[in-house]
Design a protein around this motif. Sequence first.
Motif, PDB file in Angstrom:
ATOM      1  N   MET A 151       0.848  -1.212   0.000  1.00 44.94           N
ATOM      2  CA  MET A 151       0.000   0.000   0.000  1.00 44.94           C
ATOM      3  C   MET A 151       0.877   1.254   0.000  1.00 44.94           C
ATOM      4  N   ILE A 152       0.748   2.088  -1.030  1.00 41.71           N
ATOM      5  CA  ILE A 152       1.460   3.372  -1.051  1.00 41.71           C
ATOM      6  C   ILE A 152       0.458   4.466  -0.669  1.00 41.71           C
ATOM      7  N   VAL A 153       0.841   5.281   0.324  1.00 42.24           N
ATOM      8  CA  VAL A 153      -0.047   6.344   0.816  1.00 42.24           C
ATOM      9  C   VAL A 153       0.530   7.703   0.435  1.00 42.24           C
ATOM     10  N   LEU A 154      -0.335   8.558  -0.098  1.00 39.35           N
ATOM     11  CA  LEU A 154       0.077   9.923  -0.401  1.00 39.35           C
ATOM     12  C   LEU A 154      -0.571  10.842   0.631  1.00 39.35           C
ATOM     13  N   GLY A 155       0.231  11.650   1.325  1.00 42.95           N
ATOM     14  CA  GLY A 155      -0.296  12.565   2.344  1.00 42.95           C
ATOM     15  C   GLY A 155      -0.197  14.008   1.877  1.00 42.95           C
ATOM     16  N   VAL A 156      -1.181  14.814   2.257  1.00 39.27           N
ATOM     17  CA  VAL A 156      -1.194  16.234   1.884  1.00 39.27           C
ATOM     18  C   VAL A 156      -1.483  17.069   3.129  1.00 39.27           C
ATOM     19  N   GLU A 157      -0.649  18.093   3.378  1.00 39.55           N
ATOM     20  CA  GLU A 157      -0.847  18.966   4.548  1.00 39.55           C
ATOM     21  C   GLU A 157      -0.801  20.432   4.099  1.00 39.55           C
ATOM     22  N   THR A 158      -1.895  21.153   4.363  1.00 40.29           N
ATOM     23  CA  THR A 158      -1.921  22.596   4.051  1.00 40.29           C
ATOM     24  C   THR A 158      -2.718  23.371   5.103  1.00 40.29           C
ATOM     25  N   SER A 159      -2.631  22.948   6.389  1.00 43.20           N
ATOM     26  CA  SER A 159      -3.523  23.583   7.367  1.00 43.20           C
ATOM     27  C   SER A 159      -3.080  24.971   7.801  1.00 43.20           C
ATOM     28  N   CYS A 160      -1.774  25.263   7.670  1.00 40.45           N
ATOM     29  CA  CYS A 160      -1.292  26.556   8.148  1.00 40.45           C
ATOM     30  C   CYS A 160      -0.330  27.174   7.128  1.00 40.45           C
ATOM     31  N   ASP A 161       0.954  27.248   7.450  1.00 40.16           N
ATOM     32  CA  ASP A 161       1.857  27.936   6.515  1.00 40.16           C
ATOM     33  C   ASP A 161       2.913  27.021   5.904  1.00 40.16           C
ATOM     34  N   GLU A 162       2.685  25.704   5.948  1.00 36.56           N
ATOM     35  CA  GLU A 162       3.588  24.788   5.268  1.00 36.56           C
ATOM     36  C   GLU A 162       2.786  23.986   4.235  1.00 36.56           C
ATOM     37  N   THR A 163       3.268  24.011   2.970  1.00 34.72           N
ATOM     38  CA  THR A 163       2.651  23.164   1.950  1.00 34.72           C
ATOM     39  C   THR A 163       3.483  21.898   1.911  1.00 34.72           C
ATOM     40  N   SER A 164       2.854  20.748   2.194  1.00 37.80           N
ATOM     41  CA  SER A 164       3.659  19.538   2.244  1.00 37.80           C
ATOM     42  C   SER A 164       2.936  18.350   1.620  1.00 37.80           C
ATOM     43  N   VAL A 165       3.706  17.538   0.887  1.00 41.65           N
ATOM     44  CA  VAL A 165       3.190  16.287   0.326  1.00 41.65           C
ATOM     45  C   VAL A 165       4.218  15.208   0.657  1.00 41.65           C
ATOM     46  N   ALA A 166       3.720  14.035   1.099  1.00 38.58           N
ATOM     47  CA  ALA A 166       4.628  12.950   1.470  1.00 38.58           C
ATOM     48  C   ALA A 166       4.140  11.636   0.888  1.00 38.58           C
ATOM     49  N   VAL A 167       5.072  10.710   0.718  1.00 39.37           N
ATOM     50  CA  VAL A 167       4.727   9.363   0.271  1.00 39.37           C
ATOM     51  C   VAL A 167       5.261   8.372   1.305  1.00 39.37           C
ATOM     52  N   LEU A 168       4.384   7.475   1.788  1.00 38.28           N
ATOM     53  CA  LEU A 168       4.765   6.452   2.767  1.00 38.28           C
ATOM     54  C   LEU A 168       4.412   5.085   2.217  1.00 38.28           C
ATOM     55  N   ASP A 169       5.122   4.054   2.659  1.00 35.28           N
ATOM     56  CA  ASP A 169       4.671   2.716   2.296  1.00 35.28           C
ATOM     57  C   ASP A 169       3.831   2.156   3.447  1.00 35.28           C
ATOM     58  N   GLY A 170       3.331   0.952   3.273  1.00 36.61           N
ATOM     59  CA  GLY A 170       2.395   0.372   4.232  1.00 36.61           C
ATOM     60  C   GLY A 170       2.994   0.074   5.593  1.00 36.61           C
ATOM     61  N   ASP A 171       4.332   0.077   5.697  1.00 37.75           N
ATOM     62  CA  ASP A 171       4.981  -0.115   6.995  1.00 37.75           C
ATOM     63  C   ASP A 171       5.326   1.213   7.655  1.00 37.75           C
ATOM     64  N   VAL A 195       8.951   6.454   5.494  1.00 40.88           N
ATOM     65  CA  VAL A 195       8.774   7.731   4.802  1.00 40.88           C
ATOM     66  C   VAL A 195       9.631   7.704   3.528  1.00 40.88           C
ATOM     67  N   LEU A 196       8.976   7.595   2.367  1.00 42.53           N
ATOM     68  CA  LEU A 196       9.715   7.533   1.097  1.00 42.53           C
ATOM     69  C   LEU A 196      10.040   8.943   0.603  1.00 42.53           C
ATOM     70  N   SER A 197       9.177   9.884   0.935  1.00 38.35           N
ATOM     71  CA  SER A 197       9.481  11.302   0.670  1.00 38.35           C
ATOM     72  C   SER A 197       8.604  12.151   1.565  1.00 38.35           C
ATOM     73  N   ASN A 198       9.074  13.360   1.876  1.00 33.66           N
ATOM     74  CA  ASN A 198       8.323  14.272   2.740  1.00 33.66           C
ATOM     75  C   ASN A 198       8.774  15.685   2.350  1.00 33.66           C
ATOM     76  N   VAL A 199       8.122  16.225   1.312  1.00 33.99           N
ATOM     77  CA  VAL A 199       8.556  17.516   0.760  1.00 33.99           C
ATOM     78  C   VAL A 199       7.769  18.639   1.432  1.00 33.99           C
ATOM     79  N   ILE A 200       8.479  19.636   1.928  1.00 33.60           N
ATOM     80  CA  ILE A 200       7.831  20.743   2.644  1.00 33.60           C
ATOM     81  C   ILE A 200       8.264  22.072   2.026  1.00 33.60           C
ATOM     82  N   ALA A 201       7.279  22.856   1.568  1.00 38.00           N
ATOM     83  CA  ALA A 201       7.585  24.221   1.112  1.00 38.00           C
ATOM     84  C   ALA A 201       7.087  25.164   2.183  1.00 38.00           C
ATOM     85  N   SER A 202       8.021  25.845   2.844  1.00 30.67           N
ATOM     86  CA  SER A 202       7.623  26.743   3.929  1.00 30.67           C
ATOM     87  C   SER A 202       7.342  28.142   3.383  1.00 30.67           C
TER      88      SER A 202
END
Length: 347
Positions: free
Chosen positions: A1-21, A24-31
Motif C-alpha cells: 500500500m502506497i499512501v500519499l499525504g497532503v498537509e496545508t492547514s497553516c503555513d507549510e505546503t507539504s506532500v509525502a509518500v509512505l509505504d504500508g509499513d 517515509v519515502l518522501s516528505n517535501v515541505i515548502a515553507s
Amino acid sequence: MIVLGVETSCDETSVAVLDGDGRVLSNVIASQMKAHAVYGGVVPEIAARAHLENLPSVFEDALATAGVALADVGLVAATAGPGLIGALLVGLSGARALAFARGVPLVGVNHLEGHLFSAHLSAGGQPAREIEYPFHGLVVSGGHAELVRVEEGCIVSLARTRDDAPGEAFDKVARRAGLPYPGGPVVDRIAARGDGGRFALPVGRAGDGSEDFSFSGLKTAMLKQFEKRGLDGSPLASENLPQELADLFASFQRAIVTALVQRVETVHRREGIRTLALSGGVAANSELRATLSRWGTENGVAVLLPEKSLTTDNAAMIAWAGLLRYRRDGAPALDSVVARSRWPLGT
Ligand code: KG4
Ligand code: ZN
C-alpha cells in the motif's frame, strides 16, 4: 500500500509518500515562513494563495523523490482540520480530485492526530515503530497544547490550554521583544547561553483545580519585563543580546517547560503513564526534549521524541495517521470528507 499525504492547514505546503509499513519515502515541505515573517505571524489569505501556487510542484517533487508513479498510490490522506479554512480547502480539494480521478480512497485527517502519532515515525527510511496502546501524548505547537490518553480507536483529552498555546507564547513574546518570527527556535538558541533559574516567572495553571494550561500570565509578566528595560519591539539582534536578556529568555523557556512537565507528572501519578509521545512544533525545543527524557528515565516511562524534521507541520505524519485510520475504519464516501476550521481531538 502506497499512501500519499497532503498537509496545508497553516503555513507549510507539504506532500509525502509512505509505504504500508510507515516508511517515509518522501516528505517535501515548502515553507511560507518568509512571506509571513514581515507581518510577525501567519496571514490566512496569503497562506491560501501560496498553497495554491506551491502544491503542484511539491506534489511532483514528492512522487519523484519517492520514486513512485501516481498509479502506485493506493490511498490519499489529507489534513481536513483544524486550521485556516482557506488553506485547508486548497490541499483537501486537490487530494479529493486526485482520489476521484484515480479511483482510490480518501481519508480526511485531524492535524492534531497527525502530530500525535509522529513520534512513532522515522525520517530515515525505517519502518514506523509499533504502536502500543494505551499511550499518552503531549501535543505542543503554535496553535495547540493538549495532553491526551490514546487508546485503540479512542482519544481522551486530559488537559488543554485555556488561552495561548506554548508556541504562540514563544512567538508573541519574541515579537514583542523585537526578535524574528517564529520566536520558538530563536528563544531556544538564546536560552542555551542563559541562566533559566535567574528570574522567577509565573508557571501557568488554569487556577480552577483542573490540569489545563494557561500561558497568558507568563506572557504578561514578560511584557512587563520588556517595558522595564525599554524594549519597544524595535529589531533586536538575537546573537549578541546582553547576558541579562539571555537569562530572561532562558527563564521564560524554563517556565513553559516546567508547566508542561508538571502536568505530565500529575497525570503520571494518577494514571501511571508507561509511554509518552511528545509532538508538535514545540517538541523541537531542546530544553523540553532534555527535561522530559530525563524525567522519563527517572520514572520508568518510555518518552518518545519525534525526529526534529517531523516536529513542525509535515505531510508524512498526515499520511501515517491517515493510514492508521483507514486500517481501522476504512474510508468514508468521498463527498463526506469536508474541511473544518475547528476539530477537537477525539471527536
Ligand atoms: O506544529 P507547528 O509547525 O504548527 C502548528 O500546528 O502550530 O508548530 C509551530 C510552532 C511555532 O509557534 C514555533 O515557534 C514553535 O512551533 N517552535 C518552537 C521550536 N521550533 C518551533 N518552539 C520552541 N522551541 C523550538 N525549538
Ligand atoms: Zn501543527
